[in-house]
Design an enzyme around this catalytic site. Structure first.
Site, short mmCIF file in Angstrom:
data_model
loop_
_atom_site.label_atom_id
_atom_site.label_comp_id
_atom_site.label_asym_id
_atom_site.label_seq_id
_atom_site.Cartn_x
_atom_site.Cartn_y
_atom_site.Cartn_z
N CYS A 2 45.27 43.44 -11.05
CA CYS A 2 44.48 44.48 -11.73
C CYS A 2 43.47 45.12 -10.78
CB CYS A 2 43.71 43.87 -12.89
SG CYS A 2 44.73 42.88 -13.97
N ARG A 27 47.64 48.11 -7.42
CA ARG A 27 47.31 46.71 -7.67
C ARG A 27 47.85 46.23 -9.01
NH1 ARG A 27 42.58 44.79 -4.79
NH2 ARG A 27 42.23 43.40 -6.52
N TRP A 74 47.56 44.58 -14.84
CA TRP A 74 48.87 43.96 -14.60
C TRP A 74 48.84 42.69 -15.44
CZ3 TRP A 74 50.40 39.32 -12.02
CH2 TRP A 74 51.76 39.26 -11.68
N ASN A 100 39.10 41.27 -13.77
CA ASN A 100 40.28 40.84 -13.01
C ASN A 100 40.27 39.32 -12.97
OD1 ASN A 100 40.88 43.43 -12.34
ND2 ASN A 100 40.45 43.23 -10.15
N GLY A 101 41.43 38.70 -12.97
CA GLY A 101 41.49 37.25 -12.84
C GLY A 101 41.85 36.59 -14.16
N GLU A 480 63.64 37.95 4.90
CA GLU A 480 62.77 39.10 4.67
C GLU A 480 63.61 40.33 4.28
OE1 GLU A 480 59.86 39.61 4.04
OE2 GLU A 480 59.45 41.70 4.51
N LYS A 484 63.23 42.39 0.73
CA LYS A 484 62.94 43.83 0.67
C LYS A 484 63.93 44.53 -0.25
CE LYS A 484 59.81 43.91 1.83
NZ LYS A 484 58.80 43.12 2.46
N GLU A 487 63.40 43.57 -4.01
CA GLU A 487 62.19 44.01 -4.71
C GLU A 487 62.14 45.51 -4.97
OE1 GLU A 487 59.19 43.35 -0.91
OE2 GLU A 487 58.34 43.31 -2.91
N HIS A 503 79.52 25.88 2.46
CA HIS A 503 79.19 24.73 1.60
C HIS A 503 79.01 25.15 0.15
CE1 HIS A 503 79.03 22.14 5.06
NE2 HIS A 503 78.33 23.07 5.68
N LYS A 602 50.70 44.54 -5.90
CA LYS A 602 50.46 44.42 -4.46
C LYS A 602 49.73 43.14 -4.10
CE LYS A 602 50.43 45.75 -0.19
NZ LYS A 602 51.71 45.48 0.51
C1 F6R Z 1 56.74 41.47 -0.49
C2 F6R Z 1 55.31 41.19 -0.46
C3 F6R Z 1 54.83 39.89 -1.01
C4 F6R Z 1 53.56 39.43 -0.26
C5 F6R Z 1 52.98 38.19 -0.95
C6 F6R Z 1 51.76 37.65 -0.22
O1 F6R Z 1 57.03 42.71 0.09
O2 F6R Z 1 54.52 42.00 -0.04
O3 F6R Z 1 55.83 38.92 -0.96
O4 F6R Z 1 53.90 39.14 1.06
O5 F6R Z 1 52.62 38.51 -2.27
O6 F6R Z 1 50.76 38.60 -0.15
P1 F6R Z 1 49.60 38.49 0.91
O7 F6R Z 1 50.20 38.64 2.26
O8 F6R Z 1 48.65 39.58 0.57
O9 F6R Z 1 48.99 37.13 0.75
#
Ligand code: F6R
Length: 607
Positions: A2, A27, A74, A100-101, A480, A484, A487, A503, A602
């Site tokens: 949020c 966010r 969120w 938030n939280g 990774e 990508k 998501e 396997h 994010k």
């Molecule tokens: C995926 C992504 C997330 C963050 C994860 C950790 O593209 O961005 O998997 O890497 O939520 O976030 P941080 O690095 O901010 O602790």
């Protein structure tokens, strides 16, 4: 997660709040709302969905009040809905809160308040705060907030307005970020600096356990007991334009293209000809001699960077490394003590699980080094040593430039540890540094081929399942790449250690399951090619990635992407670039919301 914004001053609050919320929308974005004080009345407007919906709800004839608070949500407690959107009020509409939280003890507090006759409108934990304020208020606004802070457990950043205190905002934080912006006769409060950069670059960064009372006359910071605290003004150097799209269609594409600069910035001042300088890390040989194990702890993409870090530190500094997902780390009594070096990796520096892992490691006596992108973030302030990545603000939910600069952070840390321990000859360090300095230009070379990847992406538009395979460091990058794609394009993608397919997973390979095979690591190249042949024999279409000059892979796959020549250990920073571009263009081809993928936020500030 949020986002919060608050304003008090001489301008009309609502446009400033909405503008701030737009900057925070990344966010969390299932609903949004604002509240202002107008003629001794709290006026709340909320809507579900993106901010345009709130703007429509507000219309043109909105209140001209000069004090207000806003929130993008969120969902955690209670589904996304208008009634669950913030701000939340008490029964008498005397107090209004954004938060938030998570308030961990909200159910018991809610029961207690219902027993006393309070009527709740929403399913949220936040509404408890407004009713508690109503219950505790005895003629002293700040006193009531303090009493609430002593009653609640959990993590929060909150801002409160009181109907009959028309010139005051009260805010507090614990385990959730919050800043106060200092304007000229006007003040802002926000969960993220980006929200207020259009108005000021002078801020106070609040610490955990701080409460702030903001009036038109100034800002008073205190602890929860009421003891006053002196804060230093932090001057934000980057401007709001840096956080805008800068001509690209999406933030993600802009951030992908910013990688050469981000990588250059991150190595700036840290590399001599054959020596790494990490001023922020102060580990002496004596201290390092006491370290017998390294833990790398992080979430998601940052965890993937940690997987690469493991190989580098083990190979170069000869220290055993475990890589742990932060949300798992605390719950299995990790064998961490004063002989352990714990490396936490976090772009935002606010991820709740990573922060909790950091605190757990410190409690157990470990030395903690953070690799983070946000100066002033909680992780950066609580770790013993910090390696900042200088990627600049990352707005797209899918991490790109943060990841490659985290990889660079791992290279720097691995070299630094090897240098202090003397486990790598100086010439070898010099060789790696020379290769590292070429990386930004090589990333640019790959970016210049974006058109080819865009073409390739078209064949993925209708795909529903795919596999990424690789061995050694390629396997870490495969993870990774698959994250990508998942998501932002919602294609089911799995990363597999190439040797592991037979396997079980090979049963899933058909002509409709494209495979992306990473084969940049020379020591396992032949073995990887054998695994590529296994999937080709099951009719899979294969896109291969290998190092430039290797002509053999073209014989085994349908399409090859060549990665500029570098050392195997640095190759992940390059190999991921085509994978980022592929995900981006597939997402666009499928009409997905690239920067704000569904169900994601994010910065994940709840556990
Ligand atoms: C995926 C992504 C997330 C963050 C994860 C950790 O593209 O961005 O998997 O890497 O939520 O976030 P941080 O690095 O901010 O602790």
């Amino acid at each position: 997660m949020c986002g919060i914004v608050g304003y008090i001053g001489k301008q009309v609050a609502i446009p400033i709040l909405v503008d701030g919320l737009k900057k925070l929308e990344y966010r969390g974005y299932d609903s949004a709302g604002v509240a202002v004080l107008d003629c001794e009345k709290i006026v709340v407007s909320k809507s579900v969905g993106k901010l345009v919906a709130l703007e429509e709800e507000l219309g043109q004839a909105y209140s001209q009040s000069c004090i207000g608070i806003g929130h993008t949500r969120w969902a955690t407690h209670g589904r996304p809905s208008q009634v669950n959107a913030h701000p939340h009020c008490d029964c008498k509409q005397d107090f209004v809160v954004v938060h938030n939280g998570i308030i961990e003890n909200y159910l018991e507090l809610k029961d207690m308040l219902i027993e006393k006759g309070h009527k709740f409108a929403s399913e949220t934990d936040t509404e408890v705060l407004a009713h508690l304020l109503e219950d505790y208020y005895e003629g002293d606004f700040e006193g009531a907030v303090r009493k609430v802070l002593k009653t609640i457990r959990g993590s929060y950043a909150m801002v409160v307005l009181r109907r009959l205190d028309p010139n005051k905002l009260v805010a507090a934080r614990k385990d959730s970020p919050m800043v106060v912006g200092l304007g000229d006769g006007e003040f802002f409060v926000a969960s993220d600096i980006t929200a207020i950069l259009n108005y000021t670059r002078k801020v106070y960064i609040l610490d955990d356990g701080e409460m702030v009372v903001i009036t038109e006359d100034g800002v008073k910071v205190s602890d929860f007991e009421g003891n006053s605290r002196t804060k230093e003004v932090y001057d934000v150097k980057w401007d709001a334009v840096a956080a805008e799209k800068g001509g690209y269609e999406h933030f993600m594409l802009k951030e992908i293209h910013e990688q050469p600069k981000a990588l250059k910035d991150t190595m700036l001042g840290r590399l001599e000809e054959d020596k790494v300088i990490l001023q922020e890390v102060d580990l002496t040989l004596e201290e390092l001699a006491q370290i017998n194990k390294v833990y790398i702890v992080a979430c998601g993409t940052a965890w993937h960077a940690g997987l690469v870090g493991k190989t580098l530190i083990e190979r170069w500094a000869h220290l055993p490394v475990e890589v742990d997902i932060a949300s798992e780390f605390r719950y299995r009594s990790p064998l961490v003590d004063k002989h352990t070096l714990v490396v936490v990796v976090s772009q935002s520096g606010e991820t709740a699980d990573t922060l909790a892992a950091l605190r757990e490691a410190k409690n157990r006596g470990a030395r903690v080094v953070a690799v983070t992108n946000v100066v002033g973030s909680t992780v950066s302030r609580e770790a013993h040593d910090v390696i900042f990545t200088w990627a600049g603000p990352e707005i797209a939910v899918a991490s790109t430039k943060a990841y490659t600069t985290q990889l660079e952070g791992m290279v720097l840390l691995g070299l630094y540890l090897a240098q202090v321990k003397g486990t790598l000859p100086t010439e070898k360090i010099g060789e790696i540094i020379t290769a590292l300095k070429r990386i930004p230009a090589q990333v640019q070379e790959l970016l210049d081929q974006a058109g080819l990847i865009e073409e390739l992406a078209k064949s993925f538009a209708k795909v529903e399942n795919t596999f990424f395979i690789g061995r050694s460091l390629d396997w870490a990058v495969a993870m990774e790449g698959s994250l990508k794609l998942k998501e932002i394009s919602y294609i089911h993608a799995e990363a597999y250690a190439a040797g592991e397919l037979k396997h079980g997973t090979l049963a899933l390979i058909t002509e409709n399951t494209p495979v992306i095979a990473l084969a940049t690591q020379r020591d396992v190249y032949e073995k990887t090619i054998s695994n590529v042949k296994e999937v080709k024999a099951r009719d899979a279409k294969v896109i291969g990635l290998t190092y430039a000059g290797n002509t053999s892979m073209a014989k085994s796959v349908d399409h090859v992407i060549y990665i500029p020549e570098t050392m195997d250990e640095l190759s992940p920073i390059l190999t991921v670039i085509p994978l980022q571009l592929l995900s981006y263009y597939v997402s666009v081809a499928r009409g997905c919301d690239v920067d704000k993928p569904r169900n994601l936020a994010k910065s994940v500030t709840v556990e």
